[in-house]
Design a protein around this motif. Structure first.
Motif, PDB file in Angstrom:
ATOM      1  N   GLU C  35       0.839  -1.191   0.000  1.00  0.00           N
ATOM      2  CA  GLU C  35       0.000   0.000   0.000  1.00  0.00           C
ATOM      3  C   GLU C  35       0.879   1.248   0.000  1.00  0.00           C
ATOM      4  OE1 GLU C  35      -1.820   0.605   3.923  1.00  0.00           O
ATOM      5  OE2 GLU C  35      -3.624   1.238   2.823  1.00  0.00           O
ATOM      6  N   THR C  36       0.350   2.372  -0.517  1.00  0.00           N
ATOM      7  CA  THR C  36       1.064   3.645  -0.433  1.00  0.00           C
ATOM      8  C   THR C  36       0.304   4.573   0.497  1.00  0.00           C
ATOM      9  OG1 THR C  36       1.756   3.411  -2.716  1.00  0.00           O
ATOM     10  CG2 THR C  36       2.026   5.583  -1.721  1.00  0.00           C
ATOM     11  N   VAL C  37       0.972   5.000   1.550  1.00  0.00           N
ATOM     12  CA  VAL C  37       0.326   5.903   2.508  1.00  0.00           C
ATOM     13  C   VAL C  37       1.032   7.237   2.461  1.00  0.00           C
ATOM     14  CG1 VAL C  37      -0.065   6.339   4.955  1.00  0.00           C
ATOM     15  CG2 VAL C  37      -0.392   4.036   4.040  1.00  0.00           C
ATOM     16  N   LYS C 199       5.852   4.405  -8.532  1.00  0.00           N
ATOM     17  CA  LYS C 199       4.675   3.534  -8.628  1.00  0.00           C
ATOM     18  C   LYS C 199       5.028   2.248  -9.349  1.00  0.00           C
ATOM     19  CE  LYS C 199       1.246   6.253 -10.084  1.00  0.00           C
ATOM     20  NZ  LYS C 199       0.009   7.025 -10.167  1.00  0.00           N
ATOM     21  N   GLN C 203       4.937  -1.631  -7.930  1.00  0.00           N
ATOM     22  CA  GLN C 203       4.217  -2.765  -8.495  1.00  0.00           C
ATOM     23  C   GLN C 203       5.145  -3.926  -8.724  1.00  0.00           C
ATOM     24  OE1 GLN C 203       2.183  -1.507 -12.029  1.00  0.00           O
ATOM     25  NE2 GLN C 203       0.397  -0.839 -10.866  1.00  0.00           N
ATOM     26  N   CYS C 223      -1.098   8.222  -3.451  1.00  0.00           N
ATOM     27  CA  CYS C 223      -1.435   7.507  -2.223  1.00  0.00           C
ATOM     28  C   CYS C 223      -2.772   6.778  -2.242  1.00  0.00           C
ATOM     29  CB  CYS C 223      -1.446   8.482  -1.052  1.00  0.00           C
ATOM     30  SG  CYS C 223       0.127   9.347  -0.894  1.00  0.00           S
ATOM     31  N   ASP C 224      -2.765   5.621  -1.560  1.00  0.00           N
ATOM     32  CA  ASP C 224      -4.003   4.897  -1.328  1.00  0.00           C
ATOM     33  C   ASP C 224      -4.715   5.503  -0.141  1.00  0.00           C
ATOM     34  OD1 ASP C 224      -2.061   1.982  -1.985  1.00  0.00           O
ATOM     35  OD2 ASP C 224      -3.359   3.091  -3.366  1.00  0.00           O
ATOM     36  N   ARG C 225      -3.894   5.771   0.916  1.00  0.00           N
ATOM     37  CA  ARG C 225      -4.491   6.385   2.100  1.00  0.00           C
ATOM     38  C   ARG C 225      -3.651   7.566   2.517  1.00  0.00           C
ATOM     39  NH1 ARG C 225      -4.808   3.977   6.801  1.00  0.00           N
ATOM     40  NH2 ARG C 225      -3.077   2.585   6.358  1.00  0.00           N
ATOM     41  N   ALA C 239      -8.986   6.999   3.339  1.00  0.00           N
ATOM     42  CA  ALA C 239      -8.594   6.661   1.968  1.00  0.00           C
ATOM     43  C   ALA C 239      -8.559   7.962   1.199  1.00  0.00           C
ATOM     44  CB  ALA C 239      -9.614   5.716   1.349  1.00  0.00           C
ATOM     45  N   THR C 240      -7.654   8.034   0.215  1.00  0.00           N
ATOM     46  CA  THR C 240      -7.428   9.305  -0.489  1.00  0.00           C
ATOM     47  C   THR C 240      -8.701   9.914  -1.051  1.00  0.00           C
ATOM     48  OG1 THR C 240      -5.331   8.342  -1.124  1.00  0.00           O
ATOM     49  CG2 THR C 240      -5.947  10.406  -2.177  1.00  0.00           C
ATOM     50  N   SER C 241      -9.455   9.083  -1.784  1.00  0.00           N
ATOM     51  CA  SER C 241     -10.680   9.619  -2.413  1.00  0.00           C
ATOM     52  C   SER C 241     -11.637  10.139  -1.356  1.00  0.00           C
ATOM     53  CB  SER C 241     -11.339   8.548  -3.267  1.00  0.00           C
ATOM     54  OG  SER C 241     -11.337   7.316  -2.566  1.00  0.00           O
TER      55      SER C 241
END
Lengths: 543, 315, 327
Positions: C35-37, C199, C203, C223-225, C239-241
Motif C-alpha cells: 500500500e502507499t500511505v 509507482k 508494483q 497515495c491509497d491512504r 482513503a485518499t478519495s
C-alpha cells in the motif's frame, strides 16, 4: 551541564602540570655523587709552557680501538692548498706530514719529514736532509722530488696560500734525500711556514696521474692516518697507517671525526657514550660535565686573543688617552667570570700566548679611577656617543657587548650596540665602516711575524687590521724582526713591539680563552696543541 | 578526463621555466648584493687586499656581474649548477647527495603528522567539546607555541638520554635505518605541524558529518565505521592535503633547524654554511632547487586534491 | 493481514538546552503491504520526524522517542540495537531523502555507492554487484546505464540523481520504502517522472511506500491512504478519495481549499495564523486557534480524540459533521 570555561581551565592546568613534570624529569641530571671538582680537570694553563697530556699516567699504551671525535663542521676540501677552515686543517694534519712540525709546547718547530737542516751564512739558503723510507699511503716511497713538487704547488698561482710563501725564491732537489730552499732575503718565519698544513707533502706521481682536482676529496699523504671513508655531512673515517714513520704509532686502529653541528647534541652523545671526545664544549655546560666522574673536561690553551677593534680614523679614537681610558674602564676579569665562566685570562698583548709572548706586560687591569682621569685629560672629557658592532647570532659577543656598554657608560660614553650578520659585519670592518667591533685573532703558524703584520703593522696590507693604527717604530721593528734569524735578538724586538702596542692601546684587549674539550676518562694521550690541532697518533684507549 | 590531467600537468611544468628563470636572476642579484665576499671571509684575519684579490680571481669572481650570471645561466641550461668555490665540488653532486635526506625527513614528518592528526581530528570531532577535545586543543596550542628546537632537544633528552630508545643523531644506512634515526627529528616537526592540520580537519569533519549524504548513507544501512572512514574522512581530507602542500616551504625551512640539532646530513647544513661563507654557486643552486621543489609540490598538491575531489575542475 | 508498519501513539521530543519541543504527540497510523500511505502536513507538523524515527534517524542528541511504539512486520523497532538497526536500514526498509543534489557522496562514483550498499547487505561478488548496479540504473529509467554507472554525482542532473537515490533505496528489495519529500526539490516535469517511477517499482517489487509530503497533488496521484498531521498530532486519516471528497477535519478542509487551481479565478485562500507553541504536549485540538469552526469543546482533550467517524475514516475534529457538509 559542565561549563565550557571550567573544562578548558581543567584541561589547561592538566597540560601545564604534565609539561612541568616532564620538563623537570628531563632536566634533572643523573645525581652522581658529586665529588666537588672531580679529578683531572686541567684549567686554563697560565704559562705557555708544555701543557701535559691529561691522563698521561705511567700506563703503557694499548693498541687498537676506534676513537670517535665529534666536531661542529664537516671537512670542506682535502687538498692541502685549498681550504682555510679549522675543521679541514686539523683533519689534514692527521693525514699529511710536513718537513717540520710544531713542538708539543707550541713554541718551536721540530723535525718531521726532514731530519735536520742547515742554514747558510747569508741566512738565505736552507738545506734539509729528508727522512728515509717514508711511505705514502699507497706504499710508494717519498722522495725529494715529491717535496719539491708539493712546495712548488703550494707557492703556485692555483694555491689559496701562495702568499705565505712569497719569501721563498726557489725549492730545489739537491741530492737523493735532500732539498734546498732559498729565500729572497733573510726570512725568519720560513721554518714555521713549512710546518703549516699547506706545506704538506703530497705524492707528485699521484697528482700528475690523476689530475689536480684529484686531491679535493681524496688524500695522498704520509701521515699517521689514511682516509678510509668520507660520508659528507656525517663523518670522516680514518684508518691507521701501518707504515707510519713513527714506529709503533698510531695506537688506534682508526678515528671517526663525526660532524655534529649542535653543541647540545654533541654533549648528549658524549654522555650517552656514543662518542669519546666532544669538541667545543659551551662554557655553561662545563660545570655539569665536570661533575660526571666518567668524563674529563679539558681547557687547553690555544693561540687566540679576543679584542675589541678600535677604528683610529673615527674620532675620538685617534686620541690615545681615550683608547687607554676605555681599556681601564672595562673589567676584563668580570667578563671572563660571567661570559667564560671563569675560563680565561685577561689579554695584555696583541699576540696570543705563543712564541715571544711578552709576559711582563701589565696590561690594563680594571681601574675606573685611572680611566676617569684619562678621560678628563682627553679630547672628549664629557664623553661621546659611539657604536659597537657585533655579529648577530653570536651569544658570547652579545654578552660582552652588554657588559662593555654598561661599563663605558661610567665614563660618559654612550655605546650603541649594532648587530649584523657575520659576513656583513666582517665586510663593515674591512671597509673600516665601524667605531668599535668585536674581533679575535688566531694563528696556525707559530711565528709571530704573520700576526704582527696583520694586526699592528700599518704597511702590512690590512691597515693594522682595519684600525688605521700607525706607529713607524712598530713597522720598523717588525720589518727587522722578519729578517733576524737570531732568536734572542728577535725576541727582544717582538717584546718591544708588544710593549709599544700595549702603550698605544691599539685595541681594547679582552681575553685569552682556551679551547674546550670533554673527554671520556678511558681516552689517554689526547693533547691539543696551541695551534688548535691534535696529534691523534699519541692517543690510546684504556678499555 | 585523464587527457585533461596530462594537459594540466604539462601546462604547469612549462610555467616552471619562466619562474625558474626569474628566481635565478633575483637570487643571483640578492646574493651578490649582500655585503661580504667569500674570499675575505675565508682568509679571515689574513685578508690583505692582495690576498683577497688573488683568491677572488681564483674563484672567478672578479668578472663583471652580468658575465658571471651568463656563465651561470649557460651551465644551468645544461643542467649544471656550477662548482662550489670553496669546496671545489660540483654543486649538483653536493645537492643531490643531501636532497634525498632532506626530502626523506620532510616526507617522514608529513606522513607522521597525518598519522597523528587524522585520528586526533576524528576523535575530537566525534567527541566534540568533551574533555578530550579540549585537551587536544590545549595541546595544540602548546605545540604551536613551543619553538621547534626546544621540542627537539627535549625529545632528545627524554628518548635518547634518559630512556635510550632512539639514537641521538645521525641518519642510518638503509631505509629501516633512516626510519629509526629520523624518528625523533620527524616527531619534532610533527609537534609543530600536527596542530596546523588538526584544527581545520576537525572542523571539516564536523561539517561533513552533518551533511545530507552522510545521513543518506546511514539510512542505507552502511556500518558506522564504514561511514566514518569511507565517507566522512574521504570528504574531509582534501582540505588537509592542500594545507600540507601549502606548508611545504615552511617545512623545508624548518627542517634546517631540525637537521642542525639532530646532525642530519641534509640540505639545511649546506645552506647555512654556504650563506655564511658566501659560497655563491651553492646558494644559487639551493635557492633554485627549493623553488622548484615548492612549485612541484604545489603541482602535486593540486593533482592530489583533484584526485580526492572529483568535482574539482583543474582548468 | 498484519500491517507491515504500525506506528502506535508515538511521542517524540526535540530537547535542547534552552527548550523542549514536542514534535510528535501521540501519532498513530499503519501501512499495509503493497500500500502507499501519504503523511501530509505543513512544515513543523512532525511528519518528517515521524518518518525518521522509524529508522532511528532522529537528530542526535536532541531527538528522543519518549512514548509509544513502532512495529515493523510485528517486530518492535524501538527496542532494536544499533547493529540490528543497521542491518534493517537499506535492506528491509529503504529511504529516499529530499534533496538529491546533496544526498549522494560527491567523491564516489554512482556505481561505487550502489555496489557498496549491495555488498554491505548481501553476500555478492564485486563483479556481480557491478552488474546489478547497471540493472538497477536501468530499472530506474536511466539511459545508457553501463556508461552512467561510472559517473560522479555532479555529472548528473537533479532528476537523474533522484533516480539513483531511488535505486539505492530499493537495491536490496526492501518491503517498505520511506520517501521524505522525494519530489520537493525537483522540477515539476521531473516530479511526475519520479512519481510514476516509484509507482512502477512498487508494483514490480510489491513493496509498501510511506510518502511524506506537504503537496496534496502528490498525495492525490500516489497515495491509497492519507494521514494528515498538524502540530505533531494526527488530525485525520482516510482513503485518499474519501479524504478529498468528504474531508472530516477543519484543517483538512483548509488545506484542500488552499491548493491553487488554474481554472478558478478565485483569490488564493490561505489559512490565517501560525503553528501553536509546541513546548508543551498539547492536550486539545492544536488547530483551534486558527479554526473557523472552533468552539469551546475544542479545548478539551476528550472531545478531540481520534475516532472512526465513517468506515475506514478517522478524524479528531469535534465538528467533523459540519466540515463534511461544507466540502
Amino acid at each position: 551541564m559542565v561549563c565550557f570555561k571550567q573544562v578548558v581551565k581543567k584541561g589547561f592546568l592538566l597540560m601545564a602540570a604534565l609539561l612541568l613534570t616532564v620538563g623537570t624529569v628531563a632536566c634533572s641530571s643523573a645525581p652522581e655523587s658529586s665529588q666537588g671538582d672531580s679529578g683531572s680537570t686541567t684549567n686554563s694553563a697560565a704559562q705557555p709552557a708544555a701543557a701535559p697530556a691529561a691522563n698521561a699516567g705511567d700506563e703503557t699504551p694499548k693498541s687498537g680501538g676506534i676513537l670517535k671525535l665529534a666536531r661542529a663542521q664537516d671537512l670542506s676540501n682535502l687538498d692541502p692548498i685549498v681550504p682555510g677552515d679549522n675543521m679541514t686543517i686539523w683533519a689534514l694534519l692527521l693525514m699529511y706530514d710536513q718537513l717540520v712540525r710544531v713542538t708539543a709546547d707550541g713554541n718551536d718547530v721540530e723535525p718531521a719529514l726532514a731530519t735536520d737542516w742547515t742554514i747558510s751564512e747569508d741566512k738565505k739558503t736552507y738545506v734539509f736532509n729528508l727522512r728515509k723510507d717514508v711511505k705514502f699511503h699507497d706504499g710508494s716511497v717519498m722522495t725529494a722530488a715529491d717535496v719539491k713538487f708539493s712546495l712548488d704547488r703550494a707557492r703556485d698561482e692555483g694555491s689559496s696560500w701562495s702568499w705565505i710563501y712569497t719569501g721563498i725564491e726557489s725549492v730545489e732537489v739537491s741530492g737523493d734525500n735532500q732539498v734546498t730552499i732559498k729565500t729572497k732575503t733573510p726570512y725568519a718565519p720560513l721554518l714555521s711556514s713549512l710546518a703549516l698544513f699547506s706545506s704538506s707533502i703530497v705524492s707528485e706521481k699521484a697528482v700528475k696521474d690523476q689530475g689536480k682536482d684529484f686531491l679535493s676529496d681524496k688524500e695522498f699523504g704520509t701521515g699517521p692516518f689514511k682516509l678510509a671513508n668520507w660520508q659528507r655531512g656525517q663523518k670522516v673515517e680514518l684508518a691507521k697507517n701501518p707504515d707510519y714513520w713513527q714506529a709503533g704509532k698510531p695506537y688506534l686502529d682508526g678515528v671517526e671525526l663525526v660532524q655534529v653541528p649542535e653543541d647540545t647534541t654533541r654533549l648528549f652523545q658524549l654522555r650517552a657514550g656514543d662518542i669519546d671526545i666532544a669538541s667545543n664544549v659551551p662554557f655553561n655546560a662545563m660545570a655539569e660535565l665536570q661533575a660526571d666522574p666518567a668524563l674529563t673536561v679539558m681547557t687547553p690553551q690555544v693561540s687566540r686573543v679576543d679584542v675589541i677593534n678600535i677604528n683610529h680614523t673615527h674620532e675620538p679614537f685617534n686620541d690615545v688617552k681615550i683608547r687607554q681610558a676605555i681599556n681601564y674602564a672595562v673589567d676584563k676579569d668580570l667578563i671572563i667570570k660571567t661570559v667564560l665562566m671563569g675560563n680565561g685570562e685577561m689579554a695584555t698583548s696583541y699576540l696570543p700566548k705563543m712564541k715571544y709572548f711578552n709576559d711582563q706586560l701589565e696590561g690594563y687591569k680594571y681601574d675606573l679611577e685611572k680611566a676617569k682621569k684619562l678621560m678628563a685629560e682627553s679630547s672628549k672629557p664629557q664623553g661621546f656617543k659611539t657604536k659597537l658592532l657585533i655579529a648577530s647570532g653570536d651569544e658570547t659577543d652579545r654578552q660582552i657587548a652588554v657588559i662593555v656598554k654598561d661599563q663605558l657608560a661610567a665614563l660618559g660614553i654612550d655605546v650603541e650596540i649594532q648587530m649584523m650578520e657575520s659576513g656583513a659585519a666582517y665586510e663593515a670592518v674591512n671597509q673600516m665602516n665601524y667605531d668599535l667591533a668585536t674581533t679575535y685573532f688566531s694563528t696556525d703558524i707559530i711565528d709571530p711575524d704573520e700576526l704582527t703584520s696583520f694586526e699592528v703593522v700599518s704597511t702590512g696590507g690590512t691597515d693594522a687590521y682595519h684600525t688605521g693604527y700607525k706607529n713607524p717604530k712598530v713597522d720598523e721593528l717588525a720589518e727587522k724582526a722578519r729578517a733576524e734569524l737570531d732568536e734572542a735578538k728577535r725576541k727582544e724586538m717582538y717584546l718591544e713591539i708588544q710593549k709599544l702596542v700595549s702603550e698605544d692601546a691599539t685595541f681594547l684587549f679582552l681575553y685569552y680563552k682556551p679551547a674546550t674539550y670533554a673527554v671520556q676518562n678511558y681516552v689517554k694521550g689526547f693533547h691539543v696543541l696551541s695551534t688548535g690541532n691534535y696529534r691523534l697518533e699519541e692517543v690510546w684507549l684504556n678499555k | 578526463m585523464e587527457i585533461l590531467r596530462v594537459h594540466f600537468i604539462l601546462q604547469r611544468l612549462i610555467q616552471l621555466i619562466p619562474v625558474v628563470f626569474g628566481i635565478s636572476i633575483v637570487s643571483f642579484l640578492i646574493i651578490h648584493l649582500i655585503p661580504g665576499d667569500p674570499a675575505s671571509i675565508m682568509l679571515g684575519s689574513r685578508a690583505t687586499p692582495e690576498n683577497v684579490q688573488q683568491l677572488t680571481a681564483q674563484m672567478g669572481l672578479d668578472k663583471p656581474l652580468y658575465d658571471q650570471y651568463l656563465i651561470f645561466l649557460q651551465n644551468l641550461v645544461q643542467g649544471d649548477l656550477g662548482k662550489s668555490i670553496l669546496l671545489k665540488q660540483s654543486v649538483n653532486t653536493l645537492i643531490s647527495e643531501r636532497l634525498g635526506t632532506t626530502f626523506f625527513l620532510v616526507m617522514y614528518a608529513s606522513v607522521l603528522s597525518l598519522l597523528v592528526s587524522i585520528p586526533i581530528a576524528l576523535w575530537s570531532a566525534m567527541k566534540k567539546d568533551s574533555l578530550l577535545d579540549n585537551g587536544f586543543r590545549t595541546l595544540s596550542i602548546f605545540g604551536l607555541a613551543m619553538p621547534s628546537f626546544w621540542i627537539g632537544i627535549l625529545l632528545m633528552l627524554l628518548f635518547s638520554i634518559k630512556i635510550k630508545l632512539f639514537p641521538v643523531s645521525g641518519y642510518g644506512k638503509n631505509f629501516i635505518g633512516h626510519l629509526y634515526y629520523l624518528f625523533l627529528p620527524a616527531l619534532t616537526i610533527t609537534c609543530s605541524l600536527a596542530p596546523v592540520l588538526v584544527r581545520p580537519l576537525r572542523s571539516k569533519i564536523i561539517n561533513v558529518f552533518s551533511s545530507e549524504y552522510i545521513e543518506a548513507a546511514r539510512a542505507r544501512g552502511l556500518k558506522e565505521h564504514q561511514i566514518i572512514l569511507n565517507h566522512v574522512l574521504r570528504n574531509a581530507i582534501s582540505g588537509t592535503v592542500t594545507i600540507l602542500g601549502v606548508n611545504i616551504g615552511w617545512l623545508l625551512g624548518g627542517s634546517i633547524v631540525i637537521e642542525t640539532i639532530f646532525s642530519v646530513p641534509g640540505l639545511g647544513q649546506l645552506l647555512i654554511n654556504s650563506i655564511l661563507s658566501r659560497d655563491y654557486p651553492i646558494i644559487q643552486g639551493l635557492v633554485l632547487v627549493f623553488a622548484i621543489l615548492v612549485i612541484v609540490v604545489n603541482l602535486l598538491t593540486d593533482l592530489c586534491y583533484a584526485w580526492l575531489d572529483p568535482r574539482v575542475d583543474l582548468e | 493481514m498484519q500491517p507491515i508498519l504500525e506506528v502506535d501513539s508515538l511521542k517524540v521530543v526535540l530537547q535542547t538546552k534552552q527548550r523542549t519541543i514536542h514534535a510528535v504527540n501521540n501519532v498513530t497510523f499503519h501501512v499495509r503491504t503493497g500500500e502507499t500511505v501519504g503523511l501530509v502536513g505543513e512544515s513543523g507538523s512532525g511528519k518528517s520526524i515521524t518518518c525518521r524515527s522509524i529508522l532511528q534517524l532522529l537528530p542526535t542528541p536532541q531527538g528522543k522517542v519518549v512514548g509509544g511504539g513502532i512495529r515493523f512486520a510485528g517486530k518492535d523497532l524501538l527496542s532494536y540495537s544499533k547493529k540490528q538497526m543497521q542491518e534493517l536500514r537499506g535492506r528491509e526498509i529503504g529511504m529516499v531523502l529530499q534533496d538529491p543534489m546533496s544526498s549522494l557522496d560527491p567523491v564516489y562514483r554512482v556505481g561505487e555507492q550502489l555496489v557498496e550498499t549491495l555488498r554491505t547487505h548481501t553476500k555478492i561478488s564485486k563483479k556481480d554487484a557491478w552488474q546489478k548496479a547497471v540493472e538497477l540504473l536501468r530499472l530506474v529509467g536511466i539511459p545508457s546505464p553501463e556508461k552512467r554507472v561510472h559517473d560522479y554525482p555532479h555529472q548528473m542532473s537533479g532528476g537523474m540523481r533522484q533516480r539513483v537515490m531511488i535505486a539505492l533505496a530499493i537495491c536490496c528489495d526492501p518491503k517498505l520504502l520511506l520517501a521524505d519529500e522525494p519530489t520537493t526539490a525537483l522540477d515539476v516535469t521531473v516530479q511526475d517522472q519520479v512519481l510514476s517511477l516509484m509507482k512502477e517499482i512498487q508494483q514490480r517489487l510489491g513493496m509498501a511506500i510511506l510518502i511524506v509530503t506537504h503537496n496534496l497533488g502528490v498525495v492525490a496521484e500516489m497515495c491509497d491512504r492519507v494521514v494528515v498531521l498538524y502540530a505533531g498530532k494526527v488530525m485525520e486519516t482516510a482513503a485518499t478519495s474519501d479524504l478529498f471528497q468528504t474531508p472530516r477535519h477543519a484543517y483538512t478542509l483548509g488545506l484542500i481549499h488552499s491548493v491553487p487551481r488554474i481554472e478558478s479565478e478565485e483569490k488564493l485562500e490561505g489559512i490565517p495564523g501560525t503553528l501553536p507553541d509546541m513546548s508543551h504536549a498539547i492536550k486539545c485540538c492544536p488547530f483551534r486557534e486558527r479554526c473557523s469552526f472552533a468552539t469551546s469543546e475544542c479545548s478539551f482533550d476528550e472531545h478531540t480524540q481520534l475516532k472512526e467517524v465513517a468506515p475506514g475514516h478517522w478524524s479528531a475534529c469535534f465538528h467533523h459533521e459540519r466540515v463534511c457538509t461544507q466540502a
